[in-house]
Design an enzyme around this catalytic site. Structure first.
Site, PDB file in Angstrom:
ATOM      1  N   ASP A   1       0.718  -1.127  -0.055  1.00 51.80           N
ATOM      2  CA  ASP A   1      -0.067  -0.070  -0.042  1.00 51.80           C
ATOM      3  C   ASP A   1       0.678   1.263   0.093  1.00 51.80           C
ATOM      4  O   ASP A   1       0.436   2.371   0.271  1.00 51.80           O
ATOM      5  CB  ASP A   1      -0.940   0.042   1.122  1.00 51.80           C
ATOM      6  CG  ASP A   1      -2.463  -0.980   0.849  1.00 51.80           C
ATOM      7  OD1 ASP A   1      -2.782  -0.958  -0.202  1.00 51.80           O
ATOM      8  OD2 ASP A   1      -2.681  -1.447   1.936  1.00 51.80           O
TER       9      ASP A   1
ATOM     10  N   ASP B   1      -7.337  -4.722  -3.431  1.00 46.43           N
ATOM     11  CA  ASP B   1      -6.907  -3.171  -3.345  1.00 46.43           C
ATOM     12  C   ASP B   1      -5.492  -2.796  -4.042  1.00 46.43           C
ATOM     13  O   ASP B   1      -5.462  -1.972  -4.366  1.00 46.43           O
ATOM     14  CB  ASP B   1      -6.457  -3.268  -1.703  1.00 46.43           C
ATOM     15  CG  ASP B   1      -7.584  -3.645  -0.856  1.00 46.43           C
ATOM     16  OD1 ASP B   1      -7.889  -5.011  -1.037  1.00 46.43           O
ATOM     17  OD2 ASP B   1      -7.702  -3.174   0.167  1.00 46.43           O
TER      18      ASP B   1
END
Length: 372
Positions: A94, A150
């Protein structure tokens, strides 16, 4: 409609003009708000994956309003995030969310070269997580074969890095991961798995658990939003029509499951009770659909724009707190179906980021922070 966009954006500027002062006083990177205060990350301190959304929001508001307080706040948080690059063990895939919206936004909007170097540093960390078996490893610890939907949003950092450096390796890694995600995450009906566990040596898909959704085989709503927006960004980054077709397929599935009141549940397959709504999913999907509307540009584009407007208006009418009682806007954000530890039916900051981004996109004033 134009009046509603302008009025809502002005309310957002007014709201965050006040809450910037609170964030600076508390010296936190806002993750959510409760009891009239900002609350920092639930885990991992400033290495928590959502840290880029607050500076990203600040850069969006600075570009829109020109108010110096927003730029100063973005830079305050950027310094905290840059420190996390140095103790990188807690960072994971991320870094796209974290650094494209902070250092990357800083470079995009001001040309700052140090911010560019930090963003490239993050891109190299992300590229280093690529397993040649065909996927980018999501998390650390004892899960070397885990990948999640994601990551489709994080790929924008790699497209950006190739565009900046002329080095095709970053884009090649992004394409290989996107191809694996297309094959293993996206179902025939356009819904998406949250997690796929691969054999880290062979790349064979071993298991597809429910993750933050209701159960294995269900449709965690925010995962659908990551998929539709992320594949649209991969189309922009590569021109590969397969990614655009996939983004549209996921978007069609998503808009078919919007509730009658314009909100969306935490999982499209969840039972009626207990109620779990996720406004982050609505806001992210709305912004992604507005991007798709521009990319397809035909009757489908009108349908995506209409669905996005329906969700955004519902968020404003049913879930927005414009008072001084909450430093954030959207209430009823839910981090995960079964685990309330990271927040259930509260204001979670990255819902606000996507809400404002979508409004700016409607106005034609989005800072394009995800673009290569």
């Amino acid at each position: 409609m134009d009046n509603w966009i302008e009025e809502t954006l002005q309310k957002a500027v007014d709201k965050f003009r006040r809450s910037v002062v609170l964030a600076r006083k508390q010296d936190v990177i806002p993750y959510k708000s409760e009891g009239g205060r900002w609350v920092g990350a639930p885990f991992d301190g400033n290495s928590w994956w959502t840290g880029g959304f607050w500076p990203g929001l600040m850069w969006q508001l600075y570009r829109f309003s020109g108010e110096e307080a927003f730029r100063e706040e973005a830079l305050r948080v950027e310094r905290l995030l840059v420190a996390e690059l140095l103790r990188f063990e807690w960072l994971n895939h991320d870094v796209g969310f974290m650094y494209l919206l902070s250092c990357g936004a800083h470079h995009r909007l001001t040309g700052d070269e140090e911010a560019r170097r930090h963003t490239l540093h993050a891109a190299n960390l992300l590229a280093g997580r690529f397993n040649p078996a065909g996927f980018i490893r999501a998390w650390n610890g004892d899960r070397p074969g885990w990948a999640i939907i994601d990551c489709m949003m994080n790929l924008s950092l790699l497209y950006w890095a190739s565009a900046q450096t002329g080095d095709p390796r970053f884009e090649a890694i992004a394409r290989l991961h996107a191809d694996t995600a297309l094959r293993e995450f996206v179902r025939e009906d356009g819904s998406c798995h949250h997690i796929v566990i691969f054999d880290p040596r062979t790349g064979k898909a071993l298991e597809k658990p429910g993750g933050q959704g209701y159960c294995a085989g269900s449709s965690w709503t925010r995962g659908q939003a990551w998929g539709l927006y992320g594949f649209a960004l991969s189309y922009e980054g590569t021109g590969d029509e397969r990614y655009l077709d996939t983004a549209c397929r996921i978007a069609d599935y998503f808009k078919a499951h919007i509730r009658a009141d314009g909100l969306v549940d935490c999982d499209f397959c969840q039972p009626q009770e207990p109620q779990r709504i996720d406004n982050i999913a609505s806001a992210c999907a709305a912004s992604g659909m507005l991007k798709l509307a521009r990319l397809v540009g035909d009757g489908r584009g009108d349908a995506y724009r209409e669905a996005a407007l329906r969700m955004l208006r519902a968020l404003d009418a049913l879930c927005a707190d414009w008072t001084n009682q909450s430093p954030g806007i959207l209430q009823k954000c839910t981090a995960a179906y079964h685990d309330d530890g990271a927040g259930r039916h509260v204001n979670i900051l990255y819902g606000d980021y996507f809400f404002v981004e979508a409004l700016l996109r409607l106005r034609g004033a989005d800072a394009q922070l995800w673009q290569a």
